[in-house]
Design an enzyme around this catalytic site. Sequence first.
Site, short mmCIF file in Angstrom:
data_model
loop_
_atom_site.label_atom_id
_atom_site.label_comp_id
_atom_site.label_asym_id
_atom_site.label_seq_id
_atom_site.Cartn_x
_atom_site.Cartn_y
_atom_site.Cartn_z
CB CYS A 81 -0.95 0.09 0.88
SG CYS A 81 -2.34 1.13 0.77
CG HIS A 116 -2.18 -3.50 3.77
ND1 HIS A 116 -1.80 -2.71 4.80
CD2 HIS A 116 -3.97 -2.35 3.54
CE1 HIS A 116 -1.94 -1.25 4.12
NE2 HIS A 116 -3.28 -0.75 3.32
CD GLU A 148 -0.16 -5.57 5.46
OE1 GLU A 148 0.27 -6.05 4.75
OE2 GLU A 148 0.23 -4.09 5.31
#
Length: 206
Positions: free
Chosen positions: A83, A185, A187
């Site tokens: 991002c 994302h 993560e």
Amino acid sequence: MSVVQPLVGVLALQGDVREHAAMLERAGARVLPVRRARELSEVDGLVLPGGESTTMSRLLESFDLLEPLTERIEAGMPAFGSCAGMILLAKQALDGRPDQRQLGGLDIVVRRNAFGRQVDSFEEDLEFSGIDGPLHAVFIRAPWVEKVGDDVEVLARVPETPAAGAAAGRIVAVRQGQVLATAFHPELTGDERVHRLFVELVRDKR
Ligand code: GLN
């Protein structure tokens, strides 16, 4: 698979640093938060987290990291941006701030906050080149990639469904050599396959 545990840095000036660190550890790396040039010089690869690219750009300058980081990326250090990290790695950012700096590891043009206000944040299952099966992707005020250079490999696009509207088919993950970036994302999903891909890339490069 090699058992070597590479040391992967996470740029820790702002953004979702802890989430990346946790995923990297699950993917078999040792992790070092990076705030100083000395720390940067120790790592085998670096993750640039999601957050706010304009803020991170300013902090890179005030922490004297902009130059050493640009140099390491030019010298071939593996990097992965999610991002805001993707925006920082791009050669050019549209709808950025005039003083926003680019690290330039990726020959791409990105548009900040490209998905518009209505679809500020959304989730979507994507096909991702090099990963088996669908990948659940979380987009938060995400950029998309408007243009890629000849050396850039497109890894994922928004699926072409009617619901996707203007976002259909947009490029949201790319790789150029040892630099990887996602508009979303990985993560935040508990699925560490993208991080595994990156850790593999860092291992190969060592
Ligand atoms: N819109 C943010 C930016 O321009 C990126 C958002 C994010 O990283 N979730 O930096």
